[in-house]
Design a protein around this motif. Sequence first.
Motif, PDB file in Angstrom:
ATOM      1  N   TYR A  69      45.379  94.722 -36.100  1.00 57.04           N
ATOM      2  CA  TYR A  69      45.942  93.388 -36.292  1.00 57.04           C
ATOM      3  C   TYR A  69      44.892  92.391 -35.841  1.00 57.04           C
ATOM      4  CZ  TYR A  69      50.343  95.872 -36.616  1.00 57.04           C
ATOM      5  OH  TYR A  69      51.344  96.718 -36.994  1.00 57.04           O
ATOM      6  N   GLY A  70      44.596  91.435 -36.662  1.00 55.65           N
ATOM      7  CA  GLY A  70      43.602  90.435 -36.273  1.00 55.65           C
ATOM      8  C   GLY A  70      42.192  90.934 -36.519  1.00 55.65           C
ATOM      9  N   GLN A  71      41.273  90.351 -35.794  1.00 57.75           N
ATOM     10  CA  GLN A  71      39.859  90.653 -35.979  1.00 57.75           C
ATOM     11  C   GLN A  71      39.455  91.925 -35.235  1.00 57.75           C
ATOM     12  OE1 GLN A  71      37.067  87.273 -36.158  1.00 57.75           O
ATOM     13  NE2 GLN A  71      38.366  86.448 -34.610  1.00 57.75           N
ATOM     14  N   CYS A  72      38.454  92.613 -35.764  1.00 56.07           N
ATOM     15  CA  CYS A  72      37.825  93.700 -35.024  1.00 56.07           C
ATOM     16  C   CYS A  72      36.721  93.078 -34.170  1.00 56.07           C
ATOM     17  CB  CYS A  72      37.221  94.738 -35.962  1.00 56.07           C
ATOM     18  SG  CYS A  72      38.464  95.782 -36.724  1.00 56.07           S
ATOM     19  N   VAL A  84      47.780  88.582 -31.290  1.00 59.12           N
ATOM     20  CA  VAL A  84      47.660  88.562 -32.750  1.00 59.12           C
ATOM     21  C   VAL A  84      47.598  87.124 -33.256  1.00 59.12           C
ATOM     22  CG1 VAL A  84      48.850  89.113 -34.914  1.00 59.12           C
ATOM     23  CG2 VAL A  84      48.710  90.828 -33.095  1.00 59.12           C
ATOM     24  N   ARG A  85      48.439  86.259 -32.708  1.00 60.50           N
ATOM     25  CA  ARG A  85      48.434  84.849 -33.129  1.00 60.50           C
ATOM     26  C   ARG A  85      47.118  84.157 -32.807  1.00 60.50           C
ATOM     27  NH1 ARG A  85      53.655  84.908 -31.055  1.00 60.50           N
ATOM     28  NH2 ARG A  85      52.953  83.891 -29.159  1.00 60.50           N
ATOM     29  N   ARG A 137      52.524  94.780 -41.028  1.00 60.65           N
ATOM     30  CA  ARG A 137      52.199  96.156 -40.665  1.00 60.65           C
ATOM     31  C   ARG A 137      50.787  96.336 -40.137  1.00 60.65           C
ATOM     32  NH1 ARG A 137      54.885 100.467 -41.575  1.00 60.65           N
ATOM     33  NH2 ARG A 137      53.048 101.696 -42.072  1.00 60.65           N
ATOM     34  N   GLY A 138      49.888  95.457 -40.419  1.00 59.03           N
ATOM     35  CA  GLY A 138      48.505  95.636 -39.986  1.00 59.03           C
ATOM     36  C   GLY A 138      47.756  96.551 -40.944  1.00 59.03           C
ATOM     37  N   ALA A 149      54.083 101.709 -36.053  1.00 57.77           N
ATOM     38  CA  ALA A 149      53.229 100.544 -36.305  1.00 57.77           C
ATOM     39  C   ALA A 149      53.966  99.324 -36.829  1.00 57.77           C
ATOM     40  CB  ALA A 149      52.110 100.920 -37.271  1.00 57.77           C
ATOM     41  N   TRP A 150      55.302  99.397 -37.055  1.00 57.01           N
ATOM     42  CA  TRP A 150      56.005  98.202 -37.508  1.00 57.01           C
ATOM     43  C   TRP A 150      56.462  97.426 -36.288  1.00 57.01           C
ATOM     44  CZ3 TRP A 150      56.253  94.568 -40.633  1.00 57.01           C
ATOM     45  CH2 TRP A 150      57.334  93.699 -40.683  1.00 57.01           C
TER      46      TRP A 150
END
Length: 165
Positions: free
Chosen positions: A150-153, A91-92, A112-113, A104-105
């Motif tokens: 979370y992050g990019q697709c 994610v980072r 949470r995304g 999802a937490w």
Amino acid sequence: MARYQLDVVGAHVADVVDSAGGWLFDRVMAGWDVRVAVAHAGDLAALRILGVRPIALRAMFDGADTPTALALAGAMCGVDDRIRDTLAAAVRSARTEVTVWGDAWLPSVGRRGAEVHHQLSAAARLFKTQAVVAAGLDSTVGPFEVFRSYGQCARTEYPDLLPVG
């Protein structure tokens, strides 16, 4: 040409099939290399029906290759520090598509995304139905599977994870 790689970590085969089986099948059909590791390995027939490649959980973390995408059961983050650390690092980095189902937490991520869904193809619904039976589940296969992103697709010609709402 390099293939997209999706690494998946679930609690057990039934968890993966029920929560993400249709999406994984559709990714395989789109040319992705999909590897699945489960904490409690049992009969892997249901995963093979979906066309994914089952691997040992330790092998998921031994490779030097960074996958294009990582998907996992949220509950797995509290089970194994390697999983939690891998998720947080992915994610980072913002280079890896990260998708979570279930709880999802994720405190290690700190947010949470975004809720996303995948609409299963007709073939995915058929193959997931067979995998559900093989996994010993008594559930109905619906038209969508819902996740947290979370992050990019992954940037592909045909995006398969779409925002809910």
